[in-house]
Motif scaffolding. Structure first.
Motif, PDB file in Angstrom:
ATOM      1  N   GLU A  91       0.830  -1.202   0.000  1.00  0.00           N
ATOM      2  CA  GLU A  91       0.000   0.000   0.000  1.00  0.00           C
ATOM      3  C   GLU A  91       0.869   1.258   0.000  1.00  0.00           C
ATOM      4  N   LEU A  92       1.973   1.231   0.783  1.00  0.00           N
ATOM      5  CA  LEU A  92       2.881   2.375   0.805  1.00  0.00           C
ATOM      6  C   LEU A  92       3.530   2.592  -0.560  1.00  0.00           C
ATOM      7  N   GLU A  93       3.911   1.493  -1.216  1.00  0.00           N
ATOM      8  CA  GLU A  93       4.505   1.616  -2.548  1.00  0.00           C
ATOM      9  C   GLU A  93       3.507   2.230  -3.525  1.00  0.00           C
ATOM     10  N   LYS A  94       2.249   1.814  -3.426  1.00  0.00           N
ATOM     11  CA  LYS A  94       1.227   2.397  -4.299  1.00  0.00           C
ATOM     12  C   LYS A  94       1.073   3.889  -4.018  1.00  0.00           C
ATOM     13  N   GLN A  95       1.088   4.247  -2.715  1.00  0.00           N
ATOM     14  CA  GLN A  95       0.944   5.649  -2.349  1.00  0.00           C
ATOM     15  C   GLN A  95       2.115   6.474  -2.875  1.00  0.00           C
ATOM     16  N   VAL A  96       3.341   5.915  -2.760  1.00  0.00           N
ATOM     17  CA  VAL A  96       4.519   6.626  -3.264  1.00  0.00           C
ATOM     18  C   VAL A  96       4.416   6.826  -4.766  1.00  0.00           C
ATOM     19  N   ARG A  97       3.982   5.783  -5.479  1.00  0.00           N
ATOM     20  CA  ARG A  97       3.838   5.916  -6.932  1.00  0.00           C
ATOM     21  C   ARG A  97       2.804   6.977  -7.289  1.00  0.00           C
ATOM     22  N   ARG A  98       1.695   7.010  -6.523  1.00  0.00           N
ATOM     23  CA  ARG A  98       0.671   8.032  -6.793  1.00  0.00           C
ATOM     24  C   ARG A  98       1.232   9.429  -6.553  1.00  0.00           C
ATOM     25  N   GLU A  99       1.985   9.587  -5.434  1.00  0.00           N
ATOM     26  CA  GLU A  99       2.552  10.897  -5.132  1.00  0.00           C
ATOM     27  C   GLU A  99       3.584  11.311  -6.172  1.00  0.00           C
ATOM     28  N   GLU A 100       4.370  10.323  -6.656  1.00  0.00           N
ATOM     29  CA  GLU A 100       5.348  10.650  -7.688  1.00  0.00           C
ATOM     30  C   GLU A 100       4.665  11.109  -8.970  1.00  0.00           C
ATOM     31  N   GLN A 101       3.529  10.487  -9.287  1.00  0.00           N
ATOM     32  CA  GLN A 101       2.804  10.886 -10.485  1.00  0.00           C
ATOM     33  C   GLN A 101       2.217  12.286 -10.347  1.00  0.00           C
ATOM     34  N   LEU A 102       1.835  12.648  -9.089  1.00  0.00           N
ATOM     35  CA  LEU A 102       1.218  13.957  -8.866  1.00  0.00           C
ATOM     36  C   LEU A 102       2.239  15.039  -8.551  1.00  0.00           C
TER      37      LEU A 102
END
Length: 230
Positions: A91-102
Motif C-alpha cells: 500500500e505504501l509503494e502504491k501511495q509513493v507511486r501516486r505521489e510521484e505521479q502527482l
C-alpha cells in the motif's frame, strides 16, 4: 508324609532322625521362601521403576506436545504478521507511486558558466555583489575551511587546489555552482569545485582565501545563496 514317617518310627533313634530330617527340610523350605520373597520384591521394584519411567515419558511427551502446539500458534501469528506487513508495504509503494505521479517537475538546476569564465567576487560584501543575481535558493548551516595542508591536491572535479582561490566544497551541489556565502555580515562569492565537508553537520568547507575574506578563523554559521552571473 513327614508325619507318616514319624509315626512309622520304631525307636527313639529313628524318631530323632526323622525329626532332624524334618528340621532340615523346614530350614530349606524357609530359605526358599525367603529367596522367593526377595525375588518378588526385586520384581516389584523393577516394575515400580518401569512404571515411574513410563510416567516420566508420558509427562515429557505431554510437554513436547504442548510446546509443539505453542510453536504452531506462534508460527501462524508470525505468518499473519508478515502477511499484514507485506500488505502495508504494498500500500505504501502504491501511495509513493501516486505521489510521484502527482509531484510537480523539479525546478531546473541553475546554469553556471565553466571555470575558465567564472571570476568570483573577492571583495567582502553584505549583499549579492554587482554582476551577480540571486536564484532565490538559500540555505544556512555550519561552515568550516581548509587550506595549506591540501595545496596542490586534486579537488573532486579534477582541479589543482589553490588555498587562496575563492572556492568551496559541498556534498551535493553541482560543480561550478556559485554561492554567495555570508558570515557575520560579510559575504563572498565562491565556486563549488570539491566535495565535503564530512565532519558533523557542516554544510560547506570554504577555501582559506574565502574564509579570510569573510573573517572566519574556525567554524561558524553561514547563510548561503545560489547566484548566477548576469
Amino acid at each position: 508324609m513327614r508325619l507318616e514317617m514319624m509315626l512309622a518310627a520304631e525307636s527313639v533313634s529313628e524318631l530323632l532322625a526323622v525329626a532332624e530330617m524334618n528340621s532340615v527340610a523346614v530350614s530349606v523350605d524357609q530359605r526358599r521362601l525367603e529367596e522367593l520373597e526377595d525375588a518378588r520384591a526385586k520384581v516389584e521394584g523393577v516394575q515400580d521403576d518401569l512404571d515411574r519411567h513410563k510416567r516420566e515419558q508420558m509427562e515429557v511427551l505431554a510437554e513436547v506436545e504442548a510446546i509443539s502446539a505453542e510453536m504452531a500458534v506462534t508460527l501462524d501469528d508470525r505468518r499473519a504478521l508478515l502477511a499484514e506487513l507485506a500488505d502495508e508495504v504494498e500500500e505504501l509503494e502504491k501511495q509513493v507511486r501516486r505521489e510521484e505521479q502527482l509531484a510537480p517537475e523539479p525546478p531546473p538546476e541553475p546554469v553556471v558558466e565553466p571555470p575558465s569564465t567564472i571570476t568570483p567576487a573577492a571583495t567582502p560584501t553584505s549583499d549579492v555583489p554587482e554582476g551577480y543575481v540571486s536564484t532565490g535558493v538559500t540555505f544556512g548551516g555550519v561552515a568550516s575551511w581548509y587550506g595549506p595542508g591540501f595545496a596542490g591536491n586534486l579537488t573532486a572535479n579534477g582541479e589543482i587546489y589553490d588555498p587562496m582561490g575563492l572556492t568551496a566544497a559541498n556534498k551535493e551541489l553541482p560543480f561550478n555552482t556559485l554561492l554567495f556565502v555570508k558570515y557575520n555580515g560579510r559575504g563572498v562569492v565562491v565556486r563549488i569545485n570539491d566535495r565535503g565537508p564530512y565532519a558533523g553537520d557542516r554544510i560547506i568547507d570554504l577555501s582559506q582565501g574565502a574564509a579570510e575574506t569573510v573573517g572566519m578563523s574556525g567554524i561558524g554559521w553561514v547563510d548561503a545563496t545560489i547566484v548566477v552571473k548576469k
